[in-house]
Design a protein around this motif. Structure first.
Motif, PDB file in Angstrom:
ATOM      1  N   LEU B 154      36.796  26.935  33.410  1.00 36.36           N
ATOM      2  CA  LEU B 154      36.088  27.528  34.542  1.00 36.36           C
ATOM      3  C   LEU B 154      36.711  28.818  35.017  1.00 36.36           C
ATOM      4  N   ARG B 155      37.855  29.144  34.462  1.00 37.86           N
ATOM      5  CA  ARG B 155      38.590  30.301  34.966  1.00 37.86           C
ATOM      6  C   ARG B 155      37.739  31.560  34.968  1.00 37.86           C
ATOM      7  N   ASP B 156      37.054  31.767  33.869  1.00 42.60           N
ATOM      8  CA  ASP B 156      36.237  32.976  33.766  1.00 42.60           C
ATOM      9  C   ASP B 156      35.211  33.043  34.876  1.00 42.60           C
ATOM     10  N   ARG B 157      34.587  31.900  35.138  1.00 41.90           N
ATOM     11  CA  ARG B 157      33.558  31.887  36.190  1.00 41.90           C
ATOM     12  C   ARG B 157      34.148  32.305  37.518  1.00 41.90           C
ATOM     13  N   VAL B 158      35.277  31.711  37.865  1.00 44.40           N
ATOM     14  CA  VAL B 158      35.890  32.049  39.155  1.00 44.40           C
ATOM     15  C   VAL B 158      36.322  33.509  39.145  1.00 44.40           C
ATOM     16  N   LEU B 159      36.811  33.973  38.013  1.00 39.49           N
ATOM     17  CA  LEU B 159      37.211  35.369  37.918  1.00 39.49           C
ATOM     18  C   LEU B 159      36.028  36.280  38.200  1.00 39.49           C
ATOM     19  N   GLN B 160      34.847  35.914  37.689  1.00 43.21           N
ATOM     20  CA  GLN B 160      33.639  36.701  37.969  1.00 43.21           C
ATOM     21  C   GLN B 160      33.399  36.804  39.464  1.00 43.21           C
ATOM     22  N   TYR B 161      33.601  35.673  40.167  1.00 43.60           N
ATOM     23  CA  TYR B 161      33.414  35.693  41.620  1.00 43.60           C
ATOM     24  C   TYR B 161      34.392  36.660  42.270  1.00 43.60           C
ATOM     25  N   LEU B 162      35.606  36.644  41.803  1.00 43.07           N
ATOM     26  CA  LEU B 162      36.618  37.527  42.388  1.00 43.07           C
ATOM     27  C   LEU B 162      36.237  38.989  42.155  1.00 43.07           C
ATOM     28  N   VAL B 163      35.752  39.251  40.967  1.00 45.44           N
ATOM     29  CA  VAL B 163      35.333  40.618  40.664  1.00 45.44           C
ATOM     30  C   VAL B 163      34.200  41.031  41.596  1.00 45.44           C
ATOM     31  N   ARG B 164      33.267  40.116  41.781  1.00 45.38           N
ATOM     32  CA  ARG B 164      32.125  40.426  42.657  1.00 45.38           C
ATOM     33  C   ARG B 164      32.588  40.733  44.070  1.00 45.38           C
ATOM     34  N   VAL B 165      33.530  39.913  44.560  1.00 39.43           N
ATOM     35  CA  VAL B 165      34.037  40.148  45.922  1.00 39.43           C
ATOM     36  C   VAL B 165      34.689  41.519  45.996  1.00 39.43           C
ATOM     37  N   ARG B 166      35.484  41.828  44.980  1.00 33.80           N
ATOM     38  CA  ARG B 166      36.167  43.112  45.008  1.00 33.80           C
ATOM     39  C   ARG B 166      35.160  44.253  45.026  1.00 33.80           C
ATOM     40  N   ASP B 167      34.062  44.094  44.289  1.00 30.72           N
ATOM     41  CA  ASP B 167      33.066  45.158  44.235  1.00 30.72           C
ATOM     42  C   ASP B 167      32.265  45.253  45.525  1.00 30.72           C
ATOM     43  N   GLU B 168      31.945  44.105  46.123  1.00 29.79           N
ATOM     44  CA  GLU B 168      31.083  44.125  47.316  1.00 29.79           C
ATOM     45  C   GLU B 168      31.828  44.485  48.592  1.00 29.79           C
ATOM     46  N   PHE B 169      33.094  44.100  48.690  1.00 27.67           N
ATOM     47  CA  PHE B 169      33.802  44.268  49.962  1.00 27.67           C
ATOM     48  C   PHE B 169      35.046  45.129  49.768  1.00 27.67           C
ATOM     49  N   PRO B 170      35.073  46.263  50.461  1.00 21.26           N
ATOM     50  CA  PRO B 170      36.159  47.218  50.218  1.00 21.26           C
ATOM     51  C   PRO B 170      37.437  46.874  50.966  1.00 21.26           C
ATOM     52  N   ILE B 171      37.942  45.696  50.813  1.00 24.33           N
ATOM     53  CA  ILE B 171      39.159  45.303  51.527  1.00 24.33           C
ATOM     54  C   ILE B 171      40.324  45.375  50.557  1.00 24.33           C
ATOM     55  N   PRO B 172      41.387  46.078  50.945  1.00 24.60           N
ATOM     56  CA  PRO B 172      42.539  46.127  50.042  1.00 24.60           C
ATOM     57  C   PRO B 172      43.111  44.731  49.871  1.00 24.60           C
ATOM     58  N   ALA B 173      43.571  44.467  48.647  1.00 26.88           N
ATOM     59  CA  ALA B 173      44.072  43.127  48.356  1.00 26.88           C
ATOM     60  C   ALA B 173      45.357  43.200  47.559  1.00 26.88           C
ATOM     61  N   VAL B 174      46.210  42.232  47.818  1.00 23.57           N
ATOM     62  CA  VAL B 174      47.397  42.048  46.987  1.00 23.57           C
ATOM     63  C   VAL B 174      47.172  40.754  46.216  1.00 23.57           C
ATOM     64  N   TYR B 175      47.243  40.845  44.912  1.00 23.41           N
ATOM     65  CA  TYR B 175      46.816  39.742  44.047  1.00 23.41           C
ATOM     66  C   TYR B 175      48.028  39.255  43.252  1.00 23.41           C
ATOM     67  N   VAL B 176      48.513  38.088  43.598  1.00 21.95           N
ATOM     68  CA  VAL B 176      49.699  37.549  42.925  1.00 21.95           C
ATOM     69  C   VAL B 176      49.273  36.742  41.712  1.00 21.95           C
ATOM     70  N   THR B 177      49.910  36.990  40.591  1.00 20.91           N
ATOM     71  CA  THR B 177      49.598  36.210  39.394  1.00 20.91           C
ATOM     72  C   THR B 177      50.719  36.330  38.385  1.00 20.91           C
ATOM     73  N   HIS B 178      50.736  35.388  37.420  1.00 19.90           N
ATOM     74  CA  HIS B 178      51.624  35.599  36.290  1.00 19.90           C
ATOM     75  C   HIS B 178      50.820  35.616  34.993  1.00 19.90           C
ATOM     76  N   GLN B 179      49.511  35.883  35.132  1.00 21.16           N
ATOM     77  CA  GLN B 179      48.641  35.976  33.944  1.00 21.16           C
ATOM     78  C   GLN B 179      48.135  37.406  33.800  1.00 21.16           C
ATOM     79  N   MET B 180      48.449  38.009  32.684  1.00 22.80           N
ATOM     80  CA  MET B 180      48.097  39.405  32.470  1.00 22.80           C
ATOM     81  C   MET B 180      46.584  39.610  32.397  1.00 22.80           C
TER      82      MET B 180
END
Lengths: 230, 211, 217
Positions: B154-180
């Motif tokens: 399901l990761r890809d699906r959720v990632l799509q949602y994150l991309v959509r949020v980033r595109d729709e809402f111009p809020i700066p974000a700090v995104y912590v991850t250990h996956q390139m």
């Protein structure tokens, strides 16, 4: 009583034995003084259970291990007594901190501490007297009942009630309160203390019973304010 | 649109976090191995932990002395921390500062609104947590490993949602991850944190949306 | 049951309920502070709160008598009487039940994930709102248990009550005091009747709370 003293001297033993005495709370100081002298002379150990005479009588009836019962109620309703003597008398007094209370009628509407007026002798005496004066109905709504007469005394000394009806002998040890009224002997109920041996008491206890009736002991009782009837 | 971390020092179990950062990108990746101090840094920015020294500025405002409530930070923690005794709707609208129903549409949470949170799948939980943070009208979004705990499928699906949020809402974000892969999919800038220190910083050319 | 017995039951339930309700705000506040914060002197507070649980009840009663008596430090500044009135009954119950409520509530608060409270704060909630919407609902079961325990303890309170409130029929004679009296007077049949009442009350209280706790799951 010289004979009693001789009897005493003649029966001194070296074994320390225990004499178990159930006694009215009002007798605390005088009995402790008498017992101290007795213990010095006989090496016996006098052990007291002080409390409301009514409760003590019930305990004796229920088989509690007592040798002597010294009750403020000469009619103590217990069947386990042998050798009953109406020995001491006392008097009711009103003690208070309130300067306005000078007569029983001043008690109307005031918070009055009494030993439980339905069962404890001191309370029964007080209630009987107030009933006789026709004051009980006006007083009883504000009565604070205590387990024994000393509880009533403590309440008035602490200031948690306006007045208390206790024995003349109790008032003498109380600090900070005054005797506002002493019920005349002619008007008050007859207060007589019953001194009795309990059935099946330990034999050596009779020595203490006799000692209580010696002149020395009577002097101590008188000193503490009791009337000696015998 | 900036997050400024100035001379923050925070002693941790094995090392000390010492960071100074000026972030101006839309989405900055905070990348590093487990235990590097990434979550701790987010907590400092959110006001949930006090550093020994240092200042935090969000969009020019010095928030160092402000409690979390006044910092306007949308914090989505790693364990989503949804309120278990509330429905999806009650969680999302907890802050209810804005009537941003667009958020619900973008994250497609309409049908789930009246369900209890205990009935949600892992992916749904992430979306609810994100919606809740967005609806508090934050000036900065802090996302701590948003895809952790989500089934690989399901990761890809959720990632799509994150991309959509980033595109729709111009809020700066700090995104912590250990996956390139996530870094490359979403972020404009990469900051690498190792044992409490920034070791690398690069601007990224992120892959085109949907790629 | 005779009217006197109803009166005793009524007095006992009213005073115990009032006592339990009155200790909830300070009890929850104390439990909250103990659960979430650390400060100098915290162990002193913990010890003071636990004292009535550990001291002999009559000793606590004696202390209350000294403080609340007409000439005591607190009693003398109050415009009304406390000792030998129903107020003393309620106060004795409050003091004896307080540690039980605090204990249960503290555990309940400690079991609430602080992370949830933190998130609520980042979402803009003030402390009071965090407490009301997050902490309290999640701690409700433990708190309800604590309140039941406090209520039961209040109903059964004897040692402190008899010293500071006395045994005044109609005003301070609770179920426990009444049973004691009757036994002392040898009126066993009546004592056993009141014993039955006590059991029924305890049973009902536990039953209701268990039902409540079951529903919230």
């Amino acid at each position: 009583m010289r004979a009693a003293l001789l009897l005493l001297a003649g029966t001194l033993t070296l074994n320390a034995a225990e004499v178990r005495v159930f006694a009215a709370a009002s007798l605390t100081e005088s009995l402790e003084e008498i017992a101290a002298a007795y213990e010095r002379e006989t090496k016996d150990d006098v052990v007291f259970n002080f409390g409301a005479s009514s409760m003590l009588a019930r305990q004796v009836d229920a088989g509690a291990p007592a040798d002597l019962l010294l009750s403020a109620d000469e009619l103590a309703r217990t069947t386990r007594l042998s050798e009953r003597v109406a020995f001491l008398g006392n008097q009711l007094v009103i003690v208070t901190r309130d300067a306005r209370i000078r007569h029983p009628r001043d008690l109307a509407g005031k918070k009055l501490a009494l030993a439980e007026p339905s069962t404890v002798p001191a309370g029964i005496y007080a209630r009987t007297y107030l009933q006789k004066l026709g004051l009980w109905e006006r007083v009883k709504a504000h009565v604070i009942p205590t387990d024994n007469v000393r509880g009533a005394l403590a309440a008035v000394v602490a200031g948690n009630v306006d007045a208390a009806i206790v024995y003349r002998t109790d008032a003498r040890i109380a600090k900070g309160v005054r005797v506002a009224y002493a019920v005349p002997q002619s008007e008050g109920p007859r207060i007589a203390y019953l001194f009795a041996m309990v059935q099946d008491a330990q034999p050596h206890a009779r020595r203490f019973f006799a000692y209580l009736q010696t002149r020395r002991a009577k002097d101590v009782f008188k000193k503490h304010g009791f009337d000696v009837l015998r | 649109m900036s997050v400024v971390v100035r001379d923050v020092v925070l002693p941790l179990a094995d090392f000390t976090l010492e960071v100074s950062l000026d972030l101006h990108a839309h989405t900055t990746a905070l990348y590093g191995p487990s235990g590097a101090g990434k979550t701790s840094l987010l907590e400092v920015i959110a006001g949930l932990r006090k550093p020994a020294t240092g200042r935090i500025q969000l969009n020019g405002r010095d928030v160092t002395r402000l409690p979390p409530r006044l910092r306007r930070v949308g914090y989505v923690p790693q364990d989503d921390a949804l309120f278990p005794h509330m429905t999806v709707r009650q969680n999302i609208f907890y802050a209810s500062r804005v009537d941003r129903h667009a958020v619900i549409d973008v994250l497609e949470l309409g049908p789930a609104l009246d369900r209890g949170v205990r009935q949600l799948s892992g992916g749904e939980r992430k979306r609810v947590a994100l919606a809740r943070a967005l609806l508090s009208d934050p000036e900065v979004l802090l996302l701590d490993e948003p895809l952790s705990g989500v089934d690989v499928a399901l990761r890809d699906r959720v990632l799509q949602y994150l991309v959509r949020v980033r595109d729709e809402f111009p809020i700066p974000a700090v995104y912590v991850t250990h996956q390139m892969e996530e870094v490359e999919a979403i972020c404009d800038e990469l900051v690498v944190l190792d044992r409490g220190r920034v070791t690398e910083r690069t601007a990224l050319r992120r892959s085109s949306p949907g790629g | 049951m005779s009217s006197a017995e109803w009166q005793i039951l009524g007095l006992t339930l009213r005073t115990a309920a009032l006592a339990t309700l009155l200790i909830v705000p300070p009890g929850l506040a104390t439990a909250w502070l103990l659960a979430r914060y650390r400060w100098r002197g915290k162990s002193l507070v913990e010890t003071l709160v636990a004292l009535p649980l550990v001291m002999p009840p009559v000793a606590t009663g004696l202390l209350l008598l000294q403080l609340l008596g007409k000439r005591g430090p607190i009693g003398r500044v109050l415009p009304f009487d406390v000792v030998f009135t129903w107020r003393a009954v309620v106060i004795a119950m409050m003091v004896m039940s307080f540690p039980l409520l605090v204990r249960a509530a503290r555990v309940a608060f400690e079991e609430v994930n602080p992370r949830l409270e933190q998130i609520a704060r980042t979402l803009g909630a003030r402390d009071a709102r965090v407490f009301a919407t997050i902490t309290l609902p999640l701690a409700a079961r433990g708190i309800a248990s604590g309140m039941l325990l406090a209520f039961a303890r209040a109903i059964g309170e004897f040692g402190a009550t008899i010293l500071v409130a006395g045994n005044i029929p109609g005003r301070t004679t609770t179920l426990s005091l009444a049973i004691y009296n009757l036994v002392q007077l040898g009126r066993d049949a009546e004592a056993f009747r009141l014993l039955g009442v006590s059991v029924a009350v305890a049973f009902t209280a536990v039953w209701i709370t268990e039902a409540f706790l079951r529903r919230r799951v």
